[in-house]
Design a protein around this motif. Structure first.
Motif, PDB file in Angstrom:
ATOM      1  N   VAL A 102       0.796  -1.137  -0.024  1.00 29.56           N
ATOM      2  CA  VAL A 102      -0.005  -0.010  -0.014  1.00 29.56           C
ATOM      3  C   VAL A 102       1.020   1.331  -0.112  1.00 29.56           C
ATOM      4  N   ALA A 103       2.003   1.276   0.910  1.00 31.18           N
ATOM      5  CA  ALA A 103       2.799   2.516   0.874  1.00 31.18           C
ATOM      6  C   ALA A 103       3.391   2.710  -0.597  1.00 31.18           C
ATOM      7  N   LEU A 104       3.989   1.563  -1.044  1.00 28.35           N
ATOM      8  CA  LEU A 104       4.750   1.515  -2.369  1.00 28.35           C
ATOM      9  C   LEU A 104       3.803   2.113  -3.336  1.00 28.35           C
ATOM     10  N   ASN A 105       2.368   1.974  -3.524  1.00 32.29           N
ATOM     11  CA  ASN A 105       1.308   2.133  -4.327  1.00 32.29           C
ATOM     12  C   ASN A 105       1.019   3.559  -4.051  1.00 32.29           C
ATOM     13  N   ARG A 106       1.000   4.212  -2.973  1.00 29.76           N
ATOM     14  CA  ARG A 106       0.683   5.441  -2.380  1.00 29.76           C
ATOM     15  C   ARG A 106       1.945   6.255  -3.072  1.00 29.76           C
ATOM     16  N   GLN A 107       3.032   5.942  -2.869  1.00 28.84           N
ATOM     17  CA  GLN A 107       4.201   6.527  -3.249  1.00 28.84           C
ATOM     18  C   GLN A 107       4.210   6.883  -4.676  1.00 28.84           C
ATOM     19  N   PHE A 108       3.974   5.537  -5.337  1.00 29.57           N
ATOM     20  CA  PHE A 108       4.050   5.800  -6.814  1.00 29.57           C
ATOM     21  C   PHE A 108       2.615   6.877  -7.183  1.00 29.57           C
ATOM     22  N   ALA A 109       1.461   6.704  -6.897  1.00 33.26           N
ATOM     23  CA  ALA A 109       0.551   7.618  -7.173  1.00 33.26           C
ATOM     24  C   ALA A 109       1.033   9.031  -7.076  1.00 33.26           C
ATOM     25  N   GLU A 110       1.761   9.396  -5.890  1.00 33.29           N
ATOM     26  CA  GLU A 110       2.153  10.677  -5.480  1.00 33.29           C
ATOM     27  C   GLU A 110       2.917  11.111  -6.516  1.00 33.29           C
ATOM     28  N   GLU A 111       3.916  10.490  -6.618  1.00 37.52           N
ATOM     29  CA  GLU A 111       5.106  10.703  -7.639  1.00 37.52           C
ATOM     30  C   GLU A 111       4.736  10.925  -9.266  1.00 37.52           C
ATOM     31  N   ALA A 112       3.768  10.074  -9.604  1.00 41.17           N
ATOM     32  CA  ALA A 112       3.142  10.178 -10.810  1.00 41.17           C
ATOM     33  C   ALA A 112       2.182  11.539 -10.962  1.00 41.17           C
ATOM     34  N   GLN A 113       1.643  11.843 -10.051  1.00 40.98           N
ATOM     35  CA  GLN A 113       0.805  13.020  -9.842  1.00 40.98           C
ATOM     36  C   GLN A 113       1.816  14.396 -10.012  1.00 40.98           C
ATOM     37  N   LYS A 114       2.747  14.056  -9.306  1.00 39.59           N
ATOM     38  CA  LYS A 114       3.722  15.396  -9.485  1.00 39.59           C
ATOM     39  C   LYS A 114       4.243  15.384 -10.769  1.00 39.59           C
ATOM     40  N   LEU A 115       4.715  14.269 -11.245  1.00 37.10           N
ATOM     41  CA  LEU A 115       5.197  14.341 -12.884  1.00 37.10           C
ATOM     42  C   LEU A 115       4.121  14.891 -13.613  1.00 37.10           C
ATOM     43  N   THR A 116       2.865  14.632 -13.787  1.00 36.82           N
ATOM     44  CA  THR A 116       1.782  15.043 -14.338  1.00 36.82           C
ATOM     45  C   THR A 116       1.686  16.556 -14.120  1.00 36.82           C
ATOM     46  N   GLN A 117       1.682  17.173 -12.974  1.00 34.78           N
ATOM     47  CA  GLN A 117       1.545  18.650 -12.580  1.00 34.78           C
ATOM     48  C   GLN A 117       2.628  19.263 -13.120  1.00 34.78           C
ATOM     49  N   GLN A 118       4.023  18.743 -13.258  1.00 37.11           N
ATOM     50  CA  GLN A 118       4.999  19.468 -13.734  1.00 37.11           C
ATOM     51  C   GLN A 118       4.865  19.686 -15.343  1.00 37.11           C
ATOM     52  N   ASN A 119       4.562  18.630 -15.864  1.00 40.17           N
ATOM     53  CA  ASN A 119       4.138  18.393 -17.258  1.00 40.17           C
ATOM     54  C   ASN A 119       3.049  19.445 -17.726  1.00 40.17           C
ATOM     55  N   VAL A 120       1.941  19.715 -16.910  1.00 39.87           N
ATOM     56  CA  VAL A 120       1.134  20.430 -17.299  1.00 39.87           C
ATOM     57  C   VAL A 120       1.171  21.936 -17.006  1.00 39.87           C
ATOM     58  N   GLN A 121       2.138  22.092 -16.085  1.00 43.61           N
ATOM     59  CA  GLN A 121       2.773  23.366 -15.746  1.00 43.61           C
ATOM     60  C   GLN A 121       3.553  23.848 -16.880  1.00 43.61           C
ATOM     61  N   ALA A 122       4.604  22.939 -17.413  1.00 41.25           N
ATOM     62  CA  ALA A 122       5.462  23.352 -18.393  1.00 41.25           C
ATOM     63  C   ALA A 122       4.738  23.645 -19.827  1.00 41.25           C
ATOM     64  N   ALA A 123       3.560  22.783 -20.217  1.00 39.55           N
ATOM     65  CA  ALA A 123       2.862  22.787 -21.218  1.00 39.55           C
ATOM     66  C   ALA A 123       2.004  24.266 -21.031  1.00 39.55           C
ATOM     67  N   SER A 124       1.438  24.648 -20.052  1.00 36.87           N
ATOM     68  CA  SER A 124       1.017  25.836 -19.966  1.00 36.87           C
ATOM     69  C   SER A 124       1.760  27.112 -19.946  1.00 36.87           C
ATOM     70  N   LYS A 125       2.990  27.012 -19.557  1.00 33.84           N
ATOM     71  CA  LYS A 125       3.929  27.914 -19.549  1.00 33.84           C
ATOM     72  C   LYS A 125       4.347  28.217 -21.135  1.00 33.84           C
ATOM     73  N   ALA A 126       4.260  27.080 -21.836  1.00 36.36           N
ATOM     74  CA  ALA A 126       4.949  27.219 -23.296  1.00 36.36           C
ATOM     75  C   ALA A 126       3.747  27.597 -24.012  1.00 36.36           C
ATOM     76  N   ALA A 127       2.412  27.310 -23.762  1.00 34.44           N
ATOM     77  CA  ALA A 127       1.330  27.827 -24.458  1.00 34.44           C
ATOM     78  C   ALA A 127       1.257  29.208 -24.311  1.00 34.44           C
ATOM     79  N   GLY A 128       1.355  29.751 -23.015  1.00 39.07           N
ATOM     80  CA  GLY A 128       1.296  31.101 -22.699  1.00 39.07           C
ATOM     81  C   GLY A 128       2.309  32.045 -23.449  1.00 39.07           C
ATOM     82  N   SER A 129       3.498  31.540 -23.454  1.00 35.64           N
ATOM     83  CA  SER A 129       4.613  32.264 -24.102  1.00 35.64           C
ATOM     84  C   SER A 129       4.470  32.265 -25.710  1.00 35.64           C
ATOM     85  N   ALA A 130       3.551  31.133 -26.127  1.00 38.13           N
ATOM     86  CA  ALA A 130       3.226  31.089 -27.595  1.00 38.13           C
ATOM     87  C   ALA A 130       2.369  32.052 -28.122  1.00 38.13           C
ATOM     88  N   LYS A 131       1.572  32.695 -27.164  1.00 40.58           N
ATOM     89  CA  LYS A 131       0.498  33.750 -27.523  1.00 40.58           C
ATOM     90  C   LYS A 131       1.201  34.877 -27.933  1.00 40.58           C
TER      91      LYS A 131
END
Length: 121
Positions: A92-121
């Motif tokens: 359970v702890a391993l799965n929780r850690q995986f979910a948290e790290e996957a969520q963090k990666l997703t958030q970082q990628n969304v932020q990077a894409a948003s930043k790039a989309a904002g600078s492309a305008k």
């Protein structure tokens, strides 16, 4: 298409798809490896415990030995219950850690894409 355009497309592909996909793949592989190691370790413990019980059963030579063996089985059952609980908590702890790290990666990628989309305008 010019070389500059092709290079720009390749760079964008790497930034928005390649690097995030590799990061997620590395995270997944690490998670699977941790789960497999946990299962292998548990299997070794359960196998050894089972073999110990078979050896103890083979040591029964007299009727009073049976009583000692049965009492020992209660201790083994308690040990197994505690081990199962600990192994389940570890997974359970391993799965929780995986979910948290996957969520963090997703958030970082969304932020990077948003930043790039904002600078492309």
């Amino acid at each position: 298409m010019t070389n500059q355009t092709v290079n720009q497309i390749n760079e964008q592909f790497e930034t928005y798809f390649g690097a995030p996909a590799r990061a997620f793949a590395e995270l997944t592989i690490s998670h699977v490896e941790a789960l497999v190691n946990t299962q292998v370790e548990a299997s070794k413990v359960y196998t050894e415990l089972s073999l110990q019980q078979v050896r103890k059963a083979l040591e029964i030579k007299q009727p009073q030995d049976v009583q000692g063996y049965i009492q020992g089985q209660q201790d083994v059952a308690k040990e197994l219950t505690e081990r199962f609980k600990g192994d389940a908590e570890k997974v359970v702890a391993l799965n929780r850690q995986f979910a948290e790290e996957a969520q963090k990666l997703t958030q970082q990628n969304v932020q990077a894409a948003s930043k790039a989309a904002g600078s492309a305008k």
